[in-house]
Design an enzyme around this catalytic site. Structure first.
Site, PDB file in Angstrom:
ATOM      1  N   LEU A 135       0.823  -1.213   0.000  1.00 21.08           N
ATOM      2  CA  LEU A 135       0.000   0.000   0.000  1.00 21.08           C
ATOM      3  C   LEU A 135       0.860   1.268   0.000  1.00 21.08           C
ATOM      4  O   LEU A 135       0.360   2.361  -0.264  1.00 21.08           O
ATOM      5  CB  LEU A 135      -0.851   0.035   1.280  1.00 21.08           C
ATOM      6  CG  LEU A 135      -2.150  -0.735   1.341  1.00 21.08           C
ATOM      7  CD1 LEU A 135      -2.796  -0.517   2.709  1.00 21.08           C
ATOM      8  CD2 LEU A 135      -3.097  -0.273   0.235  1.00 21.08           C
TER       9      LEU A 135
ATOM     10  N   SER B  50      11.833  -2.886   2.989  1.00 26.01           N
ATOM     11  CA  SER B  50      11.051  -3.899   3.682  1.00 26.01           C
ATOM     12  C   SER B  50      11.710  -5.259   3.498  1.00 26.01           C
ATOM     13  O   SER B  50      12.838  -5.363   2.999  1.00 26.01           O
ATOM     14  CB  SER B  50       9.591  -3.847   3.211  1.00 26.01           C
ATOM     15  OG  SER B  50       8.789  -4.575   4.122  1.00 26.01           O
TER      16      SER B  50
ATOM     17  N   LYS C 205      15.465  -5.519   5.667  1.00 27.08           N
ATOM     18  CA  LYS C 205      15.477  -4.582   6.791  1.00 27.08           C
ATOM     19  C   LYS C 205      16.735  -4.695   7.659  1.00 27.08           C
ATOM     20  O   LYS C 205      17.207  -3.693   8.202  1.00 27.08           O
ATOM     21  CB  LYS C 205      14.229  -4.785   7.656  1.00 27.08           C
ATOM     22  CG  LYS C 205      12.975  -4.178   7.035  1.00 27.08           C
ATOM     23  CD  LYS C 205      11.751  -4.546   7.859  1.00 27.08           C
ATOM     24  CE  LYS C 205      10.964  -3.313   8.205  1.00 27.08           C
ATOM     25  NZ  LYS C 205       9.709  -3.630   8.928  1.00 27.08           N
TER      26      LYS C 205
ATOM     27  N   ALA D  73       8.203 -11.364  19.250  1.00 30.69           N
ATOM     28  CA  ALA D  73       9.538 -10.768  19.293  1.00 30.69           C
ATOM     29  C   ALA D  73      10.205 -10.851  17.928  1.00 30.69           C
ATOM     30  O   ALA D  73      11.419 -10.995  17.814  1.00 30.69           O
ATOM     31  CB  ALA D  73      10.380 -11.483  20.346  1.00 30.69           C
ATOM     32  N   GLY D  74       9.384 -10.764  16.882  1.00 27.18           N
ATOM     33  CA  GLY D  74       9.923 -10.707  15.523  1.00 27.18           C
ATOM     34  C   GLY D  74      10.156  -9.255  15.139  1.00 27.18           C
ATOM     35  O   GLY D  74      10.428  -8.414  16.003  1.00 27.18           O
TER      36      GLY D  74
ATOM     37  N   VAL E  19      -1.261  -5.568  16.397  1.00 25.32           N
ATOM     38  CA  VAL E  19      -0.608  -4.910  15.250  1.00 25.32           C
ATOM     39  C   VAL E  19      -1.192  -5.353  13.910  1.00 25.32           C
ATOM     40  O   VAL E  19      -0.916  -4.745  12.878  1.00 25.32           O
ATOM     41  CB  VAL E  19       0.927  -5.121  15.246  1.00 25.32           C
ATOM     42  CG1 VAL E  19       1.556  -4.611  16.524  1.00 25.32           C
ATOM     43  CG2 VAL E  19       1.304  -6.561  14.985  1.00 25.32           C
TER      44      VAL E  19
ATOM     45  N   TYR F 189      -3.791  -5.598  10.894  1.00 24.17           N
ATOM     46  CA  TYR F 189      -4.839  -4.674  10.410  1.00 24.17           C
ATOM     47  C   TYR F 189      -5.787  -5.317   9.399  1.00 24.17           C
ATOM     48  O   TYR F 189      -6.760  -4.700   8.988  1.00 24.17           O
ATOM     49  CB  TYR F 189      -4.236  -3.372   9.860  1.00 24.17           C
ATOM     50  CG  TYR F 189      -3.171  -3.544   8.814  1.00 24.17           C
ATOM     51  CD1 TYR F 189      -3.481  -3.577   7.464  1.00 24.17           C
ATOM     52  CD2 TYR F 189      -1.837  -3.658   9.191  1.00 24.17           C
ATOM     53  CE1 TYR F 189      -2.500  -3.721   6.513  1.00 24.17           C
ATOM     54  CE2 TYR F 189      -0.847  -3.812   8.249  1.00 24.17           C
ATOM     55  CZ  TYR F 189      -1.178  -3.838   6.906  1.00 24.17           C
ATOM     56  OH  TYR F 189      -0.195  -3.991   5.962  1.00 24.17           O
TER      57      TYR F 189
HETATM   58  P1  NAD Z   1       7.914 -12.281  12.540  1.00 20.96           P
HETATM   59  O1  NAD Z   1       7.771 -13.571  11.830  1.00 20.96           O
HETATM   60  O2  NAD Z   1       9.197 -11.538  12.446  1.00 20.96           O
HETATM   61  O3  NAD Z   1       7.604 -12.529  14.114  1.00 20.96           O
HETATM   62  C1  NAD Z   1       6.472 -13.213  14.544  1.00 20.96           C
HETATM   63  C2  NAD Z   1       6.479 -13.348  16.073  1.00 20.96           C
HETATM   64  O4  NAD Z   1       5.259 -13.935  16.482  1.00 20.96           O
HETATM   65  C3  NAD Z   1       7.587 -14.226  16.633  1.00 20.96           C
HETATM   66  O5  NAD Z   1       8.005 -13.710  17.870  1.00 20.96           O
HETATM   67  C4  NAD Z   1       6.918 -15.574  16.811  1.00 20.96           C
HETATM   68  O6  NAD Z   1       7.505 -16.325  17.854  1.00 20.96           O
HETATM   69  C5  NAD Z   1       5.502 -15.157  17.175  1.00 20.96           C
HETATM   70  N1  NAD Z   1       4.492 -16.132  16.724  1.00 20.96           N
HETATM   71  C6  NAD Z   1       4.243 -16.508  15.451  1.00 20.96           C
HETATM   72  N2  NAD Z   1       3.243 -17.395  15.412  1.00 20.96           N
HETATM   73  C7  NAD Z   1       2.847 -17.587  16.694  1.00 20.96           C
HETATM   74  C8  NAD Z   1       1.848 -18.401  17.309  1.00 20.96           C
HETATM   75  N3  NAD Z   1       1.055 -19.186  16.578  1.00 20.96           N
HETATM   76  N4  NAD Z   1       1.723 -18.334  18.648  1.00 20.96           N
HETATM   77  C9  NAD Z   1       2.513 -17.544  19.388  1.00 20.96           C
HETATM   78  N5  NAD Z   1       3.468 -16.748  18.855  1.00 20.96           N
HETATM   79  C10 NAD Z   1       3.634 -16.776  17.528  1.00 20.96           C
HETATM   80  O7  NAD Z   1       6.711 -11.370  12.037  1.00 20.96           O
HETATM   81  P2  NAD Z   1       6.622  -9.758  12.063  1.00 20.96           P
HETATM   82  O8  NAD Z   1       7.264  -9.206  10.853  1.00 20.96           O
HETATM   83  O9  NAD Z   1       7.060  -9.273  13.399  1.00 20.96           O
HETATM   84  O10 NAD Z   1       5.051  -9.544  11.870  1.00 20.96           O
HETATM   85  C11 NAD Z   1       4.135  -9.930  12.882  1.00 20.96           C
HETATM   86  C12 NAD Z   1       2.765  -9.345  12.560  1.00 20.96           C
HETATM   87  O11 NAD Z   1       2.815  -7.929  12.614  1.00 20.96           O
HETATM   88  C13 NAD Z   1       2.250  -9.686  11.156  1.00 20.96           C
HETATM   89  O12 NAD Z   1       0.885 -10.019  11.249  1.00 20.96           O
HETATM   90  C14 NAD Z   1       2.414  -8.394  10.393  1.00 20.96           C
HETATM   91  O13 NAD Z   1       1.453  -8.246   9.361  1.00 20.96           O
HETATM   92  C15 NAD Z   1       2.179  -7.378  11.484  1.00 20.96           C
HETATM   93  N6  NAD Z   1       2.818  -6.075  11.218  1.00 20.96           N
HETATM   94  C16 NAD Z   1       2.018  -4.980  11.263  1.00 20.96           C
HETATM   95  C17 NAD Z   1       2.573  -3.727  11.034  1.00 20.96           C
HETATM   96  C18 NAD Z   1       1.693  -2.510  11.046  1.00 20.96           C
HETATM   97  O14 NAD Z   1       2.136  -1.450  10.561  1.00 20.96           O
HETATM   98  N7  NAD Z   1       0.502  -2.572  11.587  1.00 20.96           N
HETATM   99  C19 NAD Z   1       3.951  -3.607  10.779  1.00 20.96           C
HETATM  100  C20 NAD Z   1       4.732  -4.758  10.766  1.00 20.96           C
HETATM  101  C21 NAD Z   1       4.156  -6.000  10.991  1.00 20.96           C
END
Ligand code: NAD
Length: 290
Positions: A23, A69, A73, A136-137, A236, A238
């Site tokens: 987007l 992205s 990153k 913690a991603g 987080v 949306y």
């Molecule tokens: P990532 O893969 O780097 O990290 C995911 C985290 O969630 C890890 O800590 C993992 O251990 C945990 N996790 C994953 N599946 C799980 C489960 N079933 N149960 C428990 N813990 C679980 O992902 P990310 O890049 O940090 O993204 C995470 C989310 O945040 C995504 O849905 C992404 O779309 C969203 N996000 C939103 C925004 C925003 O602007 N609103 C920005 C970035 C990411």
């Protein structure tokens, strides 16, 4: 749009792969058009292999900056001239600026500041507060570091014992060393500690992506007693706009439930400010895109 483009147009990039679904180009180009700024924002399909050349092209072609992205990153860090304190602590960059096109590239991270602004816009301050965070991603780390930098008193991070657990431990160490916030990490499987942490917290943030496809029918909180009217619940995610967590929290009495749209919008707005020096017209963009 074409009416705006001419020999003076300044270019901003977005470097990631896959990227065609993003987007961000629409968000930035519409904001630039609305303000009458002579910029264009284009997405470039760039992975780790092309990254060194792509960063060099920012300098060579005088792009005024670029969003970054996945999967770039973290990989971009060695190619930059400087990184902001928050980006250095997070260990990731989503925005690169090239001030006046002079080739000195500075990396920033706006995911965390975007999340904090999204909370602020809902009347929620993290200053002096205890926060429970799952995940913690990429998103979780940016949110954790920024909440700590912005004055949260205590951050209790819960993560499954998966490949991200070590990252959670590193984030906790960085927060404890470099900020005044007290951070800890525990196994999400310890449900007793998880419930106690939320009981002690003003804000619960879920940054795991649970609640988004394919996990849209899942939720990390299943006990309604954990929810209270004054517990702020921030997811987080949306899409969908109301995840199972937010619905569960709302139906069990939480007065403030917040989705990830604001974080998405304001991470873009913070980057827009860094690129152009101007405030993004966020109300206009929210109405247009969300
Ligand atoms: P990532 O893969 O780097 O990290 C995911 C985290 O969630 C890890 O800590 C993992 O251990 C945990 N996790 C994953 N599946 C799980 C489960 N079933 N149960 C428990 N813990 C679980 O992902 P990310 O890049 O940090 O993204 C995470 C989310 O945040 C995504 O849905 C992404 O779309 C969203 N996000 C939103 C925004 C925003 O602007 N609103 C920005 C970035 C990411």
């Amino acid at each position: 749009m074409t009416e705006r483009l001419n020999g003076e147009t300044l270019l901003i990039g977005l470097m990631a792969t896959p990227i065609r679904h993003s987007l961000s180009p629409t968000m930035h180009n519409e904001a630039m058009a609305k303000l009458g700024l002579n910029y264009a924002y284009l997405a470039f399909e760039v992975g780790n292999e092309q990254l060194a050349d792509a960063v060099q092209s920012i300098r060579a072609l005088g792009l005024r900056g670029s969003n970054i992205s996945m999967p770039n990153k973290q990989a971009i860090l060695p190619y930059l001239d400087e990184v902001s304190p928050a980006a250095a602590l997070v260990g990731a960059v989503n925005t690169v600026t090239n001030k006046e096109g002079k080739g000195y590239l500075v990396g920033h991270i706006t995911d965390g500041t975007g999340a904090m602004r999204a909370l602020k816009e809902e009347g929620v301050s993290v200053i002096g507060e205890v926060i429970t965070l799952t995940g913690a991603g990429g998103a979780g780390t940016a949110v954790a570091i920024q909440a700590a930098l912005d004055g949260a008193k205590e951050l209790r991070i819960f993560n499954a014992k998966d490949s991200h657990y070590h990252n959670a431990e590193e984030t906790v160490n960085k927060i404890n060393q470099h900020t005044n916030c007290l951070a800890s990490v525990m196994d999400l499987a310890d449900q007793k500690a998880f419930k106690q942490a939320i009981a002690d917290s003003h804000i619960y943030i879920d940054a795991t992506g649970v609640g988004m496809k394919p996990l849209e029918s899942e939720c990390l909180i299943t006990d309604p007693d954990v929810i209270r009217p004054d517990l702020v619940v921030f997811d987080v995610v949306y899409i969908p706009k109301e995840t199972k967590l937010l619905k569960f929290a709302r139906e069990n009495g939480a007065e403030k439930t917040i989705n990830g749209l604001g974080m998405m919008l304001y991470q873009g707005a913070e980057a827009f400010k860094l690129f152009t020096g101007e405030e993004m017209p966020v109300d206009y963009i929210r109405d247009l895109l969300f």
